[in-house]
Design a protein around this motif. Structure first.
Motif, short mmCIF file in Angstrom:
data_model
loop_
_atom_site.label_atom_id
_atom_site.label_comp_id
_atom_site.label_asym_id
_atom_site.label_seq_id
_atom_site.Cartn_x
_atom_site.Cartn_y
_atom_site.Cartn_z
N TYR A 112 74.77 46.99 -21.62
CA TYR A 112 73.55 47.75 -21.11
C TYR A 112 73.26 48.86 -20.30
CZ TYR A 112 68.86 49.65 -22.24
OH TYR A 112 68.08 50.48 -22.19
N GLU A 113 73.59 48.30 -19.54
CA GLU A 113 73.52 48.69 -18.25
C GLU A 113 74.22 49.62 -17.66
OE1 GLU A 113 70.89 48.97 -16.02
OE2 GLU A 113 69.83 47.50 -17.27
N SER A 114 75.09 49.69 -18.18
CA SER A 114 76.60 50.62 -18.26
C SER A 114 76.87 51.66 -18.17
CB SER A 114 78.02 49.42 -18.43
OG SER A 114 78.11 48.73 -17.27
N LEU A 115 76.46 51.46 -20.22
CA LEU A 115 76.46 52.53 -20.62
C LEU A 115 74.61 53.45 -21.14
CD1 LEU A 115 77.85 51.04 -24.45
CD2 LEU A 115 79.01 52.36 -22.98
N LYS A 116 73.64 53.06 -20.90
CA LYS A 116 72.42 53.73 -20.60
C LYS A 116 72.68 55.20 -19.75
CE LYS A 116 69.64 51.82 -16.97
NZ LYS A 116 68.63 51.02 -16.38
N THR A 117 73.35 54.98 -19.11
CA THR A 117 72.98 56.57 -18.48
C THR A 117 74.85 57.27 -19.47
OG1 THR A 117 75.30 55.03 -16.55
CG2 THR A 117 72.57 55.29 -16.40
N THR A 118 75.51 56.91 -20.03
CA THR A 118 75.98 58.33 -20.77
C THR A 118 76.27 58.63 -21.60
OG1 THR A 118 76.81 56.13 -22.04
CG2 THR A 118 77.82 55.99 -20.34
N GLU A 119 76.69 59.50 -22.91
CA GLU A 119 76.05 59.97 -23.40
C GLU A 119 75.58 59.84 -24.77
OE1 GLU A 119 81.11 61.08 -23.82
OE2 GLU A 119 79.35 60.04 -22.19
N LEU A 120 76.40 58.36 -24.90
CA LEU A 120 75.74 57.19 -26.08
C LEU A 120 74.44 56.75 -25.79
CD1 LEU A 120 78.78 55.79 -26.49
CD2 LEU A 120 77.76 57.23 -27.78
N SER A 121 73.88 56.85 -24.67
CA SER A 121 72.30 56.38 -24.17
C SER A 121 71.52 56.42 -25.16
CB SER A 121 71.67 56.65 -22.45
OG SER A 121 70.66 56.41 -22.55
N PRO A 122 71.29 57.85 -25.52
CA PRO A 122 70.19 57.90 -26.91
C PRO A 122 70.52 56.99 -27.69
CG PRO A 122 70.85 59.84 -26.45
CD PRO A 122 72.03 58.91 -25.78
N TYR A 123 71.43 56.31 -28.17
CA TYR A 123 72.32 55.36 -29.49
C TYR A 123 72.19 53.78 -29.19
CZ TYR A 123 74.53 58.96 -30.92
OH TYR A 123 74.69 60.67 -31.23
N LEU A 124 70.88 53.34 -27.96
CA LEU A 124 70.78 51.89 -27.42
C LEU A 124 68.80 51.54 -27.36
CD1 LEU A 124 73.20 52.57 -24.50
CD2 LEU A 124 73.62 51.55 -26.18
N PRO A 125 69.23 50.73 -28.44
CA PRO A 125 68.00 50.37 -28.19
C PRO A 125 67.33 49.67 -26.43
CG PRO A 125 68.51 49.13 -29.56
CD PRO A 125 69.67 50.00 -28.60
N HIS A 126 66.53 50.22 -26.24
CA HIS A 126 66.45 49.86 -24.74
C HIS A 126 66.46 48.54 -24.57
CE1 HIS A 126 64.05 49.93 -20.75
NE2 HIS A 126 63.04 49.92 -21.05
N SER A 127 66.44 47.86 -23.59
CA SER A 127 66.46 46.52 -22.96
C SER A 127 65.81 46.34 -22.08
CB SER A 127 68.25 45.72 -23.51
OG SER A 127 68.40 46.08 -25.01
N GLN A 128 65.28 45.03 -21.87
CA GLN A 128 65.02 44.86 -20.48
C GLN A 128 64.92 43.39 -20.76
OE1 GLN A 128 61.00 46.54 -19.47
NE2 GLN A 128 60.78 46.65 -22.02
N LEU A 129 65.57 42.50 -19.66
CA LEU A 129 65.45 40.90 -18.87
C LEU A 129 64.35 40.36 -18.69
CD1 LEU A 129 67.54 38.82 -18.20
CD2 LEU A 129 67.54 39.00 -15.98
N ILE A 130 63.56 39.11 -19.34
CA ILE A 130 62.65 38.75 -19.32
C ILE A 130 62.33 37.67 -17.95
CG2 ILE A 130 60.96 37.33 -20.91
CD1 ILE A 130 62.35 38.31 -23.76
N GLU A 131 62.15 38.02 -17.45
CA GLU A 131 62.12 37.49 -16.07
C GLU A 131 60.78 36.76 -15.89
OE1 GLU A 131 64.22 39.01 -12.59
OE2 GLU A 131 62.88 40.37 -13.44
#
Length: 367
Positions: A112-131
């Motif tokens: 997710y971290e690798s793709l969220k800055t690419t042109e496919l970012s709008p297709y990625l559900p927002h993801s957060q690590l639960i600390e």
């Protein structure tokens, strides 16, 4: 004859697929071996495993040198055997005399971290690590329905749907093809369940997406991409996976069923169908390039795409060790092509320079 080694954590894993592939090996100029990584002798570098006899079409016990090209079909869990095999596979990936068909992808968070800055970012559900559990409680207090997903999970295991209703909390998951639902009457009761879970495993928090059909069944589109005998990415096909009514998973391992993409797409309005086709084509044309820009080369990718009720399109998962059930069901005429593909790509690798495939191998073990 080229030697191809097929690795799995157990010698009976994916037995049908691997044996059918081996039956085509002789005609492709390949000899097939299969073994478990832990069966490599660290002193002699000999492997105790199985060799495929093309004349009898049976596997025979044998001891052999580690093949120069490996097809990794290991699915790692949290068990001790997986933990034993992981460093061995890491060592194999670092050897200059051994090459893998594909070097795999990292865990869901790194991907997710690798793709969220690419042109496919709008297709990625927002993801957060639960600390901390506070993150989960904040989302629920704001009235959001959420999904908890293991960072290193696969096949839908350990995924939970959570929502707050008044002062109680509803948690739903699927285990052994059954929907399991539980109500926690108070926040403290929910935390008694949640805190040990996130302490033991790394979990992602994602928004819950309405990805069900008119019959309240979760569904998604599985697309299989592979490199052909010339090393060029091709789409093999796409199919629809449908889950249990009221469930949260469409995975076949969770009891899902299969429908052809053509039947499904023709059942919806033409304008919507044209839009979905266009979006899918865009995603699969960009995805292999973006992945191989940041990670070592791959051989195949299974991409799971969700279509929400509001028309939005989401990349739900990307798997570098995909299964073939969806395609074998929806495109039975592809059977021989699917079984030959790893053999032909192995031949291609044996004839090309693959030194560049060694970069960043260590990041890609989790899948």
């Amino acid at each position: 004859m080229l030697a191809l080694g097929i690795m799995s954590l157990h010698l009976d894993s994916e037995a049908t697929y691997i044996t059918e592939m081996a039956k085509h090996s002789h005609s492709c100029g390949v000899e097939c071996f299969r073994f478990v990584p832990s069966q490599i002798n660290p002193h002699t570098l000999q492997v105790s495993g199985l060799r495929f006899d093309s004349e009898t079409e049976n596997w025979r016990k044998d001891t052999f040198t580690i093949p120069s090209i490996l097809y990794d079909r290991c699915f790692y869990g949290e068990d001790e055997h997986s933990k034993k095999c992981l460093p061995i596979v890491s060592w194999l990936k670092n050897r200059k005399d051994i090459h893998f068909l594909g070097y795999g992808l990292p865990n869901k968070l790194d991907l997710y971290e690798s793709l969220k800055t690419t042109e496919l970012s709008p297709y990625l559900p927002h993801s957060q690590l639960i600390e901390k559990a506070d993150l989960v409680m904040k989302e629920l207090d704001e009235g959001n329905k959420i999904i908890l997903k293991p960072v290193n999970g696969s096949q839908g295991f350990g995924i939970y749907y959570v929502k707050k209703s008044n002062k109680s909390f509803h948690v739903k998951t699927e285990k052994q093809r059954k929907i399991i639902s539980r109500i926690f009457p108070t926040e403290s009761k929910l935390l008694q369940w949640l805190q040990p879970l996130i302490k033991k495993y790394n979990y992602l928090l994602q928004p819950y997406l309405e990805l069900s059909n008119e019959d309240h069944q979760p569904f998604d589109i599985r697309i299989l991409l592979q490199k052909n005998e010339h090393g060029i990415w091709k789409e093999l096909g796409r199919g629809i996976r449908i889950g249990n009514t009221g469930g949260i998973l469409s995975n076949l391992s969770a009891g899902g069923t299969i429908e052809t993409f053509s039947n499904w797409i023709t059942s919806i309005p033409k304008n919507k169908a044209d839009y979905i086709r266009s979006e899918l084509d865009y995603i699969i044309s960009a995805l292999p390039r973006l992945l191989e820009d940041q990670f070592p080369p791959l051989f195949e990718i299974g991409v799971d795409i969700g279509i929400a009720k509001n028309g939005s399109i989401w990349i739900l998962d990307i798997n570098s060790k995909p299964g073939r059930k969806v395609l074998l069901y929806t495109f039975p005429e592809l059977k021989e092509q699917l079984f030959k593909a790893p053999l032909l790509y192995a031949k291609h690798l044996s004839e090309t320079d693959h030194q560049e495939r060694k970069d960043f191998y260590a990041k890609t073990l989790s899948h």
